[in-house]
Design a protein around this motif. Structure first.
Motif: not given
Length: 460
Positions: A279-293
């Motif tokens: 129904h929903t998704v969380s994403c982070a980390k590789a979203l910016s290749s970790a160059y920015m939080p």
């Protein structure tokens, strides 16, 4: 060996996450100075292959010039803007549009935060907000799983199913339930194949929901592949078995793609690899290749409509962070997603997955390795004292941690996890030659570990 000046300064000034603070005072930190590609370099000039892509996150490797330029350009144009009270900016709008386009379900809106922990904390708040709007305020419990990892805020650490995240923190909160861990190597019964194991776990989940009362349960949260819990790859039919149970009981399904999103498993999302329909998704980390939080929560139209209803009734949607959709982070994330497409990172991961998984599985012949598994460019090995009995070493001996220290001596950074498991998650841009070098270094570390184990009397 006495600590250097820099190490002493560190010990006296910093608190290090996930570190034995007492031991750290004795041995000091490894101080890194620069990085390039898949390599990082310490302040003595020595190189290390970063076998965990930082913390599962530096997908494009280090010193990607386009990301540096994207951050610099945005810094000069507008280094900060918030999106409270109806304000906005182009980098945030563009990133939300792109995430909707690539989402593994029909996403309606995107909420931005700064970390996976904040995204998953937000998921719980949104689930409660949703069910309150739908006239079911009693639906408050969240089902996670044993060995899951969903973050370290009070709520997300409660979702996490690892004892080290709970002990002495008075966690987990009572609203959290933990279902079975889908680790067949450890928890399948004798003679039980993967599908039978998955079917049993689905039955256990159904029974848990019946005991607790479906009308009290808001959501179920799961990583496609469990990351910090040990890189636990579920049976192929696991989510096929689980999802009908959730649908039957009207329970939201939250997909935690913080580690698996953006190509890690060989598909854009882990949900696509494992036939998940969240129904929903969380994403982070590789979203910016970790160059920015930066992190994001992707939600469907039905949830957005519920949020609208509540906002009309209350007068405000009272959630958000100072740095939600930070323009510099959003600009870097936009450029990261462009690079994934332009360089066809998915095709590269699929090509590199073959030698990566082959080298991983070849480690099964080593005397210390009980399990060695991988998918895409994500994998793990488990160190055991008795392969036939799948017997672990005594936990207090910290054999996997010792192996990681030997790996560091060999110029490789990997991570020890619960149950003497060691994780591999290199930058997605790694080449076949670099994969082979990574595993060559690890093989030497394994041999050193075996010699140490015998010296310590942990094996005959």
């Amino acid at each position: 060996m006495p600590l250097t000046n820099a190490q002493t300064r560190d010990v006296e000034a910093l608190i290090h996450p996930y570190t034995n603070l007492a031991r750290h005072r004795e041995v000091g930190p490894l101080i890194l100075e620069r990085a390039k590609g898949i390599f990082v370099y310490d302040n003595r000039g020595r190189d290390y292959i970063d076998g965990l892509a930082g913390l599962w996150c530096v997908s494009l490797g280090y010193n990607e010039e386009r990301l540096i330029e994207a951050a610099t350009k945005q810094m000069r144009e507008m280094p900060y803007a918030h999106i409270f009270a109806g304000r906005s900016h182009e980098p945030g709008i563009a990133l939300a549009e792109k995430l909707k386009e690539v989402a593994p379900f029909t996403a309606s809106k995107v909420f931005f935060a700064n970390s996976g922990s904040e995204a998953n904390d937000t998921q719980v708040k949104l689930a409660w907000y949703y069910w309150n709007a739908r006239g079911k305020p009693q639906k408050k419990k969240i089902i996670s799983r044993i060995k899951a990892y969903h973050g370290v805020t009070i709520v997300s650490a409660s979702l996490t199913g690892l004892p080290g995240n709970h002990r002495a923190f008075d966690l987990p909160l009572a609203m959290t339930l933990h279902a079975d861990c889908p680790h067949a190597y450890r928890f399948a019964e004798a003679g039980e194949d993967d599908d039978a194991f998955a079917e049993r776990l689905a039955g256990n989940l159904d029974a848990l929901i019946e005991r607790e009362g479906a009308d009290t349960i808001a959501a179920f949260i799961a990583e496609p592949v469990m990351g910090a819990g040990g890189v636990i790859i579920p049976p192929a039919t696991y989510f096929d078995r689980i999802q009908p149970v959730l649908a039957k009981h009207d329970i939201l399904f939250i997909d935690d793609e913080v580690i698996t999103g953006f190509g890690r498993t060989g598909n854009y999302w882990g949900a696509q690899t494992y036939n998940m329909r969240p129904h929903t998704v969380s994403c982070a980390k590789a979203l910016s290749s970790a160059y920015m939080p930066i992190s994001a929560v992707l939600i469907p139209e039905d949830m957005y409509q519920a949020m609208l209803e509540q906002s009309r009734a209350i007068g405000v949607f009272g959630h958000g962070f100072t740095y939600s959709a930070h323009p510099v982070a959003a600009a870097v994330a936009n450029e990261t997603l462009k690079i994934y497409e332009e360089r066809n990172i998915l095709a590269h991961v699929r090509r590199m997955s073959e030698p990566f998984v082959e080298r991983l599985r070849a480690l099964r012949t080593h005397a210390l390795i009980g399990e060695a598994v991988g998918v895409g460019l994500l994998g793990a090995v488990e160190l055991v004292s008795d392969k036939a009995a799948k017997k672990n070493f005594p936990a207090e001996k910290m054999v996997a941690a010792a192996c990681c220290r030997f790996a560091e001596e060999e110029g490789l950074l990997v991570r020890a996890l619960l149950g003497d498991r060691i994780a591999f998650c290199p930058p997605l841009v790694i080449t076949e030659a670099e994969i082979n070098e990574m595993f060559d270094r690890f093989a030497r570390a394994l041999d050193k570990t075996e010699a140490w184990v015998r010296k310590e009397g942990l094996r005959g």
